[in-house]
Design an enzyme around this catalytic site. Structure first.
Site, PDB file in Angstrom:
ATOM      1  N   PHE A 147     -10.762  46.329  45.266  1.00 36.92           N
ATOM      2  CA  PHE A 147     -11.370  47.653  45.464  1.00 36.92           C
ATOM      3  C   PHE A 147     -11.975  48.253  44.194  1.00 36.92           C
ATOM      4  CE2 PHE A 147      -7.296  49.128  43.776  1.00 36.92           C
ATOM      5  CZ  PHE A 147      -7.690  50.222  43.018  1.00 36.92           C
ATOM      6  N   LYS A 171     -16.413  38.869  51.705  1.00 36.10           N
ATOM      7  CA  LYS A 171     -15.551  39.893  52.304  1.00 36.10           C
ATOM      8  C   LYS A 171     -15.289  40.960  51.250  1.00 36.10           C
ATOM      9  CE  LYS A 171     -11.294  40.873  52.437  1.00 36.10           C
ATOM     10  NZ  LYS A 171     -11.302  42.343  52.431  1.00 36.10           N
ATOM     11  N   GLU A 174     -11.806  46.242  51.978  1.00 35.98           N
ATOM     12  CA  GLU A 174     -11.903  47.153  53.126  1.00 35.98           C
ATOM     13  C   GLU A 174     -11.762  48.613  52.677  1.00 35.98           C
ATOM     14  OE1 GLU A 174      -9.532  45.170  52.244  1.00 35.98           O
ATOM     15  OE2 GLU A 174      -7.572  45.591  53.124  1.00 35.98           O
ATOM     16  N   ARG A 175     -11.347  48.802  51.408  1.00 36.36           N
ATOM     17  CA  ARG A 175     -11.205  50.177  50.919  1.00 36.36           C
ATOM     18  C   ARG A 175     -12.514  50.726  50.361  1.00 36.36           C
ATOM     19  NH1 ARG A 175      -5.680  50.400  47.621  1.00 36.36           N
ATOM     20  NH2 ARG A 175      -5.867  48.182  47.197  1.00 36.36           N
ATOM     21  N   SER A 224      -4.928  41.398  43.354  1.00 37.95           N
ATOM     22  CA  SER A 224      -3.612  41.480  42.712  1.00 37.95           C
ATOM     23  C   SER A 224      -2.990  40.078  42.610  1.00 37.95           C
ATOM     24  CB  SER A 224      -2.704  42.389  43.540  1.00 37.95           C
ATOM     25  OG  SER A 224      -2.597  41.864  44.850  1.00 37.95           O
ATOM     26  N   CYS A 279      -8.885  45.705  35.555  1.00 40.96           N
ATOM     27  CA  CYS A 279      -8.016  44.590  35.175  1.00 40.96           C
ATOM     28  C   CYS A 279      -8.002  44.404  33.662  1.00 40.96           C
ATOM     29  CB  CYS A 279      -8.467  43.309  35.857  1.00 40.96           C
ATOM     30  SG  CYS A 279     -10.027  42.702  35.218  1.00 40.96           S
ATOM     31  N   GLU A 379       2.084  45.885  36.361  1.00 40.68           N
ATOM     32  CA  GLU A 379       0.747  46.471  36.218  1.00 40.68           C
ATOM     33  C   GLU A 379       0.798  47.900  36.768  1.00 40.68           C
ATOM     34  OE1 GLU A 379      -2.367  44.643  38.654  1.00 40.68           O
ATOM     35  OE2 GLU A 379      -3.781  44.996  37.018  1.00 40.68           O
TER      36      GLU A 379
HETATM   37  P1  NAD Z   1      -5.480  43.310  46.562  1.00 38.54           P
HETATM   38  O1  NAD Z   1      -4.832  42.058  46.153  1.00 38.54           O
HETATM   39  O2  NAD Z   1      -4.696  44.311  47.334  1.00 38.54           O
HETATM   40  O3  NAD Z   1      -6.774  42.996  47.483  1.00 38.54           O
HETATM   41  C1  NAD Z   1      -7.749  42.072  47.069  1.00 38.54           C
HETATM   42  C2  NAD Z   1      -8.360  41.434  48.308  1.00 38.54           C
HETATM   43  O4  NAD Z   1      -7.348  40.722  49.016  1.00 38.54           O
HETATM   44  C3  NAD Z   1      -8.938  42.451  49.282  1.00 38.54           C
HETATM   45  O5  NAD Z   1     -10.181  41.986  49.748  1.00 38.54           O
HETATM   46  C4  NAD Z   1      -7.890  42.533  50.390  1.00 38.54           C
HETATM   47  O6  NAD Z   1      -8.465  42.772  51.656  1.00 38.54           O
HETATM   48  C5  NAD Z   1      -7.230  41.174  50.349  1.00 38.54           C
HETATM   49  N1  NAD Z   1      -5.806  41.201  50.686  1.00 38.54           N
HETATM   50  C6  NAD Z   1      -4.920  42.199  50.436  1.00 38.54           C
HETATM   51  N2  NAD Z   1      -3.683  41.858  50.842  1.00 38.54           N
HETATM   52  C7  NAD Z   1      -3.781  40.610  51.345  1.00 38.54           C
HETATM   53  C8  NAD Z   1      -2.830  39.710  51.921  1.00 38.54           C
HETATM   54  N3  NAD Z   1      -1.542  40.037  52.057  1.00 38.54           N
HETATM   55  N4  NAD Z   1      -3.274  38.504  52.327  1.00 38.54           N
HETATM   56  C9  NAD Z   1      -4.572  38.145  52.204  1.00 38.54           C
HETATM   57  N5  NAD Z   1      -5.509  38.972  51.681  1.00 38.54           N
HETATM   58  C10 NAD Z   1      -5.125  40.190  51.246  1.00 38.54           C
HETATM   59  O7  NAD Z   1      -6.110  43.948  45.241  1.00 38.54           O
HETATM   60  P2  NAD Z   1      -6.791  45.371  45.048  1.00 38.54           P
HETATM   61  O8  NAD Z   1      -5.723  46.417  45.095  1.00 38.54           O
HETATM   62  O9  NAD Z   1      -7.949  45.527  45.949  1.00 38.54           O
HETATM   63  O10 NAD Z   1      -7.353  45.253  43.568  1.00 38.54           O
HETATM   64  C11 NAD Z   1      -6.606  45.567  42.429  1.00 38.54           C
HETATM   65  C12 NAD Z   1      -6.038  44.331  41.790  1.00 38.54           C
HETATM   66  O11 NAD Z   1      -7.100  43.429  41.463  1.00 38.54           O
HETATM   67  C13 NAD Z   1      -5.328  44.614  40.471  1.00 38.54           C
HETATM   68  O12 NAD Z   1      -4.153  43.863  40.412  1.00 38.54           O
HETATM   69  C14 NAD Z   1      -6.323  44.167  39.410  1.00 38.54           C
HETATM   70  O13 NAD Z   1      -5.757  43.799  38.189  1.00 38.54           O
HETATM   71  C15 NAD Z   1      -6.946  43.006  40.105  1.00 38.54           C
HETATM   72  N6  NAD Z   1      -8.238  42.690  39.516  1.00 38.54           N
HETATM   73  C16 NAD Z   1      -8.289  41.608  38.689  1.00 38.54           C
HETATM   74  C17 NAD Z   1      -9.476  41.287  38.040  1.00 38.54           C
HETATM   75  C18 NAD Z   1      -9.533  40.122  37.113  1.00 38.54           C
HETATM   76  O14 NAD Z   1     -10.605  39.829  36.619  1.00 38.54           O
HETATM   77  N7  NAD Z   1      -8.438  39.438  36.863  1.00 38.54           N
HETATM   78  C19 NAD Z   1     -10.612  42.096  38.244  1.00 38.54           C
HETATM   79  C20 NAD Z   1     -10.525  43.185  39.111  1.00 38.54           C
HETATM   80  C21 NAD Z   1      -9.315  43.481  39.736  1.00 38.54           C
END
Ligand code: NAD
Length: 488
Positions: A147, A171, A174-175, A224, A279, A379
């Site tokens: 997101f 994809k 969704e947020r 995450s 991140c 985090e």
């Molecule tokens: P998230 O893991 O909740 O969601 C990421 C994606 O995974 C979304 O598209 C979501 O729909 C999907 N998703 C969520 N739960 C799932 C599940 N149980 N099974 C399958 N798919 C699922 O992450 P977020 O809250 O949207 O983003 C924040 C996180 O992303 C933070 O931890 C941040 O550090 C990380 N991030 C990392 C980088 C990097 O370069 N390492 C860059 C940006 C963000």
């Protein structure tokens, strides 16, 4: 309800489930995002598979023409995209513009694919035998986004996947899907052939369908750590290439020889920029020595108290809200856990925010942070400065390397020798020397190590060619027949 984009058409979802998309600064519901189905993923993958047959044959110089058009269209819509990012994510307009610019730079870099994608050729690897290696597209790839950067993260991947001749299913989170809806309107205007770039909205069901579909060759994921690990394990178990970028816990070390006011300003901006939802955001400010610790704390406290929070569309606002009430509650819980474990609360960002609409927290500053505390390990993804202290540079390096994460870290110093030692000895893969958010640009690779990255090949830069292509080697011997040539 927003629509999917499959095979060049905007299509209404078949799903009965959806989520509201609130403006996190006001709580106003902007739209509804469908939670798509496995059947919708199957349709998008089928369209991408069909489109691949002809798209892979389009010469790279012709493929890049669509990207030149897209770049021009994105420049025309630059401000509209930035406003959308602020409305659905909450970051300030200045921050949103920065992220749109980074997205455009990915498109610009993908225009260099004819050069980037070239293979190798060698005459006489043995007498009369030549060898050539070509980088070939593979088929359908999936891109799954988090997101926190709605305009930027999808661009880390798909322009390179498509420019190398593959086709894509994206994809968005969704947020925050609205910016990508606008981007897809521009993709449509740029005239990419139908089926080359598709979008299916949704949550975990769409992710799981993409990670298990037999026709998906590879998955680029950002999110995450637990989900990154799940995507990596599921995708690779189903025979796919996976690059899964995960969460982070970034430590910023301040040496006694640092330029203190600059270090304090840079560290503070790193932590509270985008409300801490990056991140690459700093989290722990680890001062080496008592004097350093005292000076940095005083300077950061002043900045924390002076920060103006509010709707990111207001030009006087320096920090926007968090993404959701759940995110705000989680960060508040972490702050309380640190206090309960013995940290000292120097600035309480929880004060005076609950009567505001939206999901605001002010910058919080905690000191006396110890390595074993929950807040030092998890985090935070919020505007919380964690002040810690140690006695020696080596102890600081040990702190950085003890973390299971390995995304980024920063050193503040005026010593080249200290900077070299730091880059050499610390685990994280993205290092800042007097830089708070050391984000590699489009033409460098992006990604961490340890629990911050699952896979072998990182995002963008030259790595993207490795990820999105298969290298095919041909070894050739052509027998010379002087008689045939003599006759012709
Ligand atoms: P998230 O893991 O909740 O969601 C990421 C994606 O995974 C979304 O598209 C979501 O729909 C999907 N998703 C969520 N739960 C799932 C599940 N149980 N099974 C399958 N798919 C699922 O992450 P977020 O809250 O949207 O983003 C924040 C996180 O992303 C933070 O931890 C941040 O550090 C990380 N991030 C990392 C980088 C990097 O370069 N390492 C860059 C940006 C963000």
């Amino acid at each position: 309800m927003i629509k999917n984009f499959i095979n060049g058409q905007w299509v209404a979802t078949e799903s009965m489930q959806s989520v509201d998309i609130p403006n996190p600064a006001t709580g106003e519901i902007l739209e509804k995002c469908p939670l798509g189905t496995e059947a919708e993923v199957a349709k998008a993958v089928a369209a991408a598979k069909e489109a691949f047959k002809t798209w892979r044959q389009v010469p790279p110089v012709d493929r890049t023409q669509y990207f030149f058009k897209l770049k021009a269209l994105m420049e025309e819509s630059f401000e509209e995209l930035a406003v959308l990012v602020t409305k659905e994510h909450g970051k300030t307009l200045v921050e949103a513009r920065g992220s749109v610019r980074r997205g455009i730079q990915m498109v610009e870099t993908a225009c260099g694919i004819p050069t980037l994608m070239m293979g190798e050729h060698f005459e006489d690897i043995a007498a009369g035998i030549d060898c050539k290696a070509v980088n070939r597209p593979m088929g359908v790839f999936a891109v799954i986004a988090p997101f926190n950067f709605p305009a930027m993260v999808p661009f880390w991947f798909w322009p390179f996947g498509v420019a190398t001749g593959n086709t894509i299913v994206i994809k968005p989170s969704e947020r925050v899907p609205l910016t990508q809806v606008k981007v897809f309107e521009l993709i449509e205007k740029a005239g990419f052939p139908k089926g080359v770039i598709n979008m299916v909205h949704g949550g975990k069901d769409v992710v799981n369908a993409l990670c298990t579909h037999p026709d998906v060759k590879g998955v680029s994921f950002v999110g995450s750590t637990p989900v990154a690990k799940h995507v990596y394990v599921t995708g690779t178990a189903h025979g796919k290439r996976v690059q899964a970028l995960g969460g982070a816990k970034n430590v910023m070390v301040v040496l006694p020889d640092a330029v203190m006011d600059k270090a304090a300003a840079t560290a503070f901006e790193s932590i509270v920029g985008c409300a801490g939802e990056r991140c690459l955001a700093g989290s722990v400010v680890l001062a080496v020595g008592k004097e350093t610790s005292k000076t940095i704390a005083e300077m950061i406290i002043v900045r924390a108290k002076e920060t103006t929070i509010g709707n990111g569309l207001d030009k006087n606002v320096q920090m926007g809200p968090l993404i959701s009430q759940a995110a705000k509650d989680r960060v508040k819980g972490l702050i309380q856990s640190a206090i309960d474990e013995g940290a000292t609360l120097l600035v309480d960002g929880r004060e005076g925010v609950d009567q505001m609409p939206g999901y605001f927290l002010k910058p919080t500053v905690l000191s006396g942070i110890k390595k074993h505390m929950r807040i030092a390990k998890e985090e935070v993804f919020g505007p919380v400065v964690l002040l810690a202290e140690c006695n020696t540079f080596d102890e600081a390096i040990e702190w950085v390397n003890d973390s299971p994460f390995g995304n980024t870290t920063t050193l503040f110093t005026t010593s080249g020798a200290a900077a070299r030692k730091y880059s050499y000895e610390v685990d994280p893969s993205m290092i800042g020397i007097n830089i708070g958010v050391p984000a590699p640009m489009a033409f460098f690779s992006f990604g961490g190590t340890k629990d911050s990255f699952f896979g072998d090949v990182k995002a963008h830069g030259k790595s993207c060619i490795t990820f999105y292509t298969d290298t095919k080697v041909t070894v050739e011997r052509w027998v010379s027949d002087a008689n045939v040539w003599a006759k012709s």
